[in-house]
Design a protein around this motif. Structure first.
Motif, PDB file in Angstrom:
ATOM      1  N   CYS A   8      52.259-105.975 -16.199  1.00  0.00           N
ATOM      2  CA  CYS A   8      53.709-105.787 -16.165  1.00  0.00           C
ATOM      3  C   CYS A   8      54.246-105.972 -14.749  1.00  0.00           C
ATOM      4  CB  CYS A   8      54.069-104.392 -16.673  1.00  0.00           C
ATOM      5  SG  CYS A   8      55.836-104.113 -16.839  1.00  0.00           S
ATOM      6  N   ASP A   9      55.271-106.818 -14.617  1.00  0.00           N
ATOM      7  CA  ASP A   9      55.901-106.970 -13.313  1.00  0.00           C
ATOM      8  C   ASP A   9      57.395-106.629 -13.358  1.00  0.00           C
ATOM      9  OD1 ASP A   9      56.962-109.173 -14.588  1.00  0.00           O
ATOM     10  OD2 ASP A   9      55.982-110.648 -13.322  1.00  0.00           O
ATOM     11  N   SER A  52      47.194 -88.748  -9.248  1.00  0.00           N
ATOM     12  CA  SER A  52      47.681 -88.951  -7.883  1.00  0.00           C
ATOM     13  C   SER A  52      48.942 -88.123  -7.633  1.00  0.00           C
ATOM     14  CB  SER A  52      47.919 -90.426  -7.591  1.00  0.00           C
ATOM     15  OG  SER A  52      49.096 -90.888  -8.207  1.00  0.00           O
ATOM     16  N   ARG A  53      49.730 -87.894  -8.670  1.00  0.00           N
ATOM     17  CA  ARG A  53      50.954 -87.089  -8.526  1.00  0.00           C
ATOM     18  C   ARG A  53      50.687 -85.588  -8.574  1.00  0.00           C
ATOM     19  NH1 ARG A  53      55.569 -89.751 -12.408  1.00  0.00           N
ATOM     20  NH2 ARG A  53      55.332 -91.858 -11.609  1.00  0.00           N
ATOM     21  N   LYS A 101      55.928 -99.505 -15.356  1.00  0.00           N
ATOM     22  CA  LYS A 101      55.645-100.795 -14.718  1.00  0.00           C
ATOM     23  C   LYS A 101      54.269-100.774 -14.044  1.00  0.00           C
ATOM     24  CE  LYS A 101      57.440-103.725 -11.049  1.00  0.00           C
ATOM     25  NZ  LYS A 101      58.521-103.874 -10.079  1.00  0.00           N
ATOM     26  N   LYS A 102      53.942 -99.661 -13.390  1.00  0.00           N
ATOM     27  CA  LYS A 102      52.636 -99.530 -12.723  1.00  0.00           C
ATOM     28  C   LYS A 102      51.489 -99.470 -13.723  1.00  0.00           C
ATOM     29  CE  LYS A 102      53.759 -96.738  -8.656  1.00  0.00           C
ATOM     30  NZ  LYS A 102      53.553 -95.415  -8.072  1.00  0.00           N
ATOM     31  N   CYS A 103      51.725 -98.842 -14.882  1.00  0.00           N
ATOM     32  CA  CYS A 103      50.632 -98.533 -15.802  1.00  0.00           C
ATOM     33  C   CYS A 103      50.399 -99.577 -16.891  1.00  0.00           C
ATOM     34  CB  CYS A 103      50.867 -97.170 -16.445  1.00  0.00           C
ATOM     35  SG  CYS A 103      50.886 -95.813 -15.242  1.00  0.00           S
ATOM     36  N   GLU A 161      47.519 -92.357 -12.315  1.00  0.00           N
ATOM     37  CA  GLU A 161      48.840 -92.112 -11.738  1.00  0.00           C
ATOM     38  C   GLU A 161      49.193 -90.627 -11.815  1.00  0.00           C
ATOM     39  OE1 GLU A 161      52.554 -92.769  -9.967  1.00  0.00           O
ATOM     40  OE2 GLU A 161      50.781 -94.032 -10.015  1.00  0.00           O
ATOM     41  N   GLU A 183      59.501 -97.076 -13.442  1.00  0.00           N
ATOM     42  CA  GLU A 183      58.557 -97.421 -12.372  1.00  0.00           C
ATOM     43  C   GLU A 183      57.126 -97.032 -12.745  1.00  0.00           C
ATOM     44  OE1 GLU A 183      58.670 -99.302  -9.504  1.00  0.00           O
ATOM     45  OE2 GLU A 183      60.570 -99.831 -10.436  1.00  0.00           O
ATOM     46  N   THR A 184      56.957 -95.872 -13.367  1.00  0.00           N
ATOM     47  CA  THR A 184      55.624 -95.444 -13.801  1.00  0.00           C
ATOM     48  C   THR A 184      55.089 -96.405 -14.856  1.00  0.00           C
ATOM     49  OG1 THR A 184      56.128 -93.137 -13.336  1.00  0.00           O
ATOM     50  CG2 THR A 184      54.290 -93.558 -14.833  1.00  0.00           C
ATOM     51  N   ARG A 191      45.136 -96.237 -16.270  1.00  0.00           N
ATOM     52  CA  ARG A 191      46.106 -96.311 -15.188  1.00  0.00           C
ATOM     53  C   ARG A 191      47.048 -95.098 -15.207  1.00  0.00           C
ATOM     54  NH1 ARG A 191      47.981-102.437 -14.296  1.00  0.00           N
ATOM     55  NH2 ARG A 191      45.983-103.458 -14.568  1.00  0.00           N
TER      56      ARG A 191
END
Length: 194
Positions: free
Chosen positions: A33-34, A149-150, A27-29, A146, A24-25, A142
């Motif tokens: 990427c989808d 934010s964590r 994919k976000k970064c 991320e 998931e990380t 990114r």
């Protein structure tokens, strides 16, 4: 194409390792990427949109991890098909280590060797290399965002903010500015746009 780099991350080696192994990380970064899904033992199915010069394509492929030495390093191989735009395949190695001077955070070293074919290969090496560097830079921006934010800002940033209180606006002054009373601050970007 060959690319190598080193980045200092504002998180611990263990935090970085966990994030770099979290679909998931990633994919976000990863720009465009989808899809980044675990499909087997250390194997992932990946989907991403990529643009190099005038060529845009939707790539689908797989990433396989090997030589895993948690939380220090791994190697990965990747291959992807982008239809008429072409293909990409290659390998990368990633290693993490504590910062040498003993301060907070860790260092990430990476190397990438890749081959491209089809229309993308016709773009020229300089354009391909530029797109790869831009994608890597975007990924790390990114990734840093991320991680902040964590886990919050790296300790150095927190110290720097405390050392410069003159730039900070007091809570009451900030509240009054929002109400439109008192000294006006520089105009903020329009928050409703987007």
């Amino acid at each position: 194409m060959e690319m190598l780099g080193n980045r200092r991350l504002g998180v611990t080696q263990q935090q970085a390792w966990e994030a770099l192994n979290d679909p998931e990380t990633l994919k976000k970064c990863i720009p465009g990427c989808d899809k980044f899904e675990l499909t087997g033992d250390n194997e992932y199915s990946v989907g991403l949109a990529l643009k190099i010069g005038p060529v845009s394509a939707k790539f689908s492929g797989k990433v396989t991890l090997a030589d895993i030495e948690a939380p220090d390093s791994y190697k990965l191989s990747f291959e992807g098909q982008g239809g008429v735009a072409g293909f990409a395949k290659g390998a990368s190695s990633v290693s993490l280590k504590p910062v040498a001077d003993g301060s907070a955070g860790c260092e990430l070293d990476y190397t990438v060797q890749a081959q491209v074919g089809g229309k993308i290969a016709q773009m020229g090496q300089r354009l391909i290399d530029g797109a790869a560097k831009s994608t890597a830079d975007d990924f790390f921006k990114r990734f840093d965002a991320e991680m902040q934010s964590r886990y919050g800002p790296p300790p150095e940033e927190a110290v720097d903010e405390a050392a410069a209180p003159a730039e900070k606006t007091g809570a009451m002054a900030g509240f009054m500015q929002k109400l439109g009373i008192g000294k006006k601050a520089a105009p903020e970007p329009d928050k409703d746009a987007g």
